[in-house]
Write a protein that holds these residues in place. Structure first.
Motif, short mmCIF file in Angstrom:
data_model
loop_
_atom_site.label_atom_id
_atom_site.label_comp_id
_atom_site.label_asym_id
_atom_site.label_seq_id
_atom_site.Cartn_x
_atom_site.Cartn_y
_atom_site.Cartn_z
N SER A 95 30.73 2.02 -30.97
CA SER A 95 29.47 2.72 -31.27
C SER A 95 29.65 4.23 -31.21
N ILE A 96 30.45 4.73 -30.28
CA ILE A 96 30.68 6.18 -30.18
C ILE A 96 31.47 6.67 -31.40
N VAL A 97 32.49 5.91 -31.81
CA VAL A 97 33.29 6.30 -32.97
C VAL A 97 32.44 6.30 -34.24
N GLU A 98 31.61 5.28 -34.39
CA GLU A 98 30.83 5.16 -35.62
C GLU A 98 29.63 6.10 -35.67
N LEU A 99 29.26 6.70 -34.55
CA LEU A 99 28.18 7.70 -34.55
C LEU A 99 28.67 9.04 -35.09
N GLY A 100 29.96 9.25 -35.10
CA GLY A 100 30.53 10.51 -35.55
C GLY A 100 30.40 10.68 -37.06
N SER A 142 32.78 8.59 -39.86
CA SER A 142 32.66 7.17 -40.21
C SER A 142 32.18 7.03 -41.65
N THR A 143 32.63 5.98 -42.28
CA THR A 143 32.26 5.69 -43.66
C THR A 143 31.49 4.37 -43.69
N PRO A 144 30.81 4.09 -44.79
CA PRO A 144 30.10 2.81 -44.88
C PRO A 144 31.05 1.62 -44.70
N GLU A 145 32.28 1.75 -45.18
CA GLU A 145 33.26 0.67 -45.04
C GLU A 145 33.64 0.48 -43.56
N SER A 146 33.89 1.59 -42.84
CA SER A 146 34.26 1.48 -41.42
C SER A 146 33.08 0.96 -40.60
N ARG A 147 31.85 1.33 -41.00
CA ARG A 147 30.68 0.81 -40.29
C ARG A 147 30.53 -0.70 -40.53
N GLY A 148 30.90 -1.16 -41.70
CA GLY A 148 30.87 -2.60 -41.99
C GLY A 148 31.85 -3.35 -41.11
N TYR A 149 33.06 -2.79 -40.98
CA TYR A 149 34.04 -3.41 -40.08
C TYR A 149 33.56 -3.38 -38.63
N ALA A 150 32.97 -2.26 -38.24
CA ALA A 150 32.45 -2.14 -36.88
C ALA A 150 31.33 -3.16 -36.64
N LYS A 151 30.47 -3.34 -37.65
CA LYS A 151 29.37 -4.31 -37.53
C LYS A 151 29.93 -5.71 -37.32
#
Length: 151
Positions: free
Chosen positions: A96-101, A104-113
């Motif tokens: 969550s900390i990495v993806e708040l920066g 992050s891209t929509p693709e990386s947020r999809g992987y994070a999700k």
């Protein structure tokens, strides 16, 4: 005063002693072969009372031992589940900390999700840990699933 001991009295005493000694020998042999001093309650009522008290104490000690072993299993399983949950929550925090920066891209947020969904699933699985068909974290109602996904 002089008493006369007849032959008949001497014979009766001798026979009585022989029967008593024979009975004592039989009882001693019975004790040796069976390994038990008491065969029926009338042999030694006080001994039976002590024997029954000892049996009860032994049963209690064995039950205490079983309870201790079961509780150790519960504690170990609960500890490992909590440790697993802690690791999962640390990873979720990192994601969550990495993806708040701003990087992050929509693709990386999809992987994070996807990874967060897997983390949530593993946390629920660890929180619903069972030992001997009983839930560890369900309090006194050990047959009820403690945590369910509702959203």
């Amino acid at each position: 005063m002089v008493m006369r001991v007849t032959n008949r009295t001497q014979q009766e005493n001798a026979l009585s002693n022989i029967f008593r000694i024979t009975e004592d020998l039989f009882n001693a042999q019975k004790e040796i072969t069976s390994g038990k001093r008491i065969h029926k309650p009338s042999d030694d009522p006080a001994g039976i009372r002590d024997t029954l008290a000892l049996r009860t104490s032994i049963k209690k000690i064995k039950q205490f031992d079983r309870n201790i072993n079961n509780n150790q299993i519960f504690l170990k399983r609960g500890e490992s589940a909590l440790e697993s949950i802690g690791v999962s929550l640390s990873r979720a925090k990192e994601l969550s900390i990495v993806e708040l920066g701003s990087l992050s891209t929509p693709e990386s947020r999809g992987y994070a999700k996807t990874e967060l969904e897997n983390i949530i699933s593993s946390v629920f699985q660890a929180a619903n840990t069972k030992v001997k068909n009983m839930f560890v974290f369900s309090g006194t109602d050990i047959r009820t699933t403690p945590f369910e996904v509702s959203a």
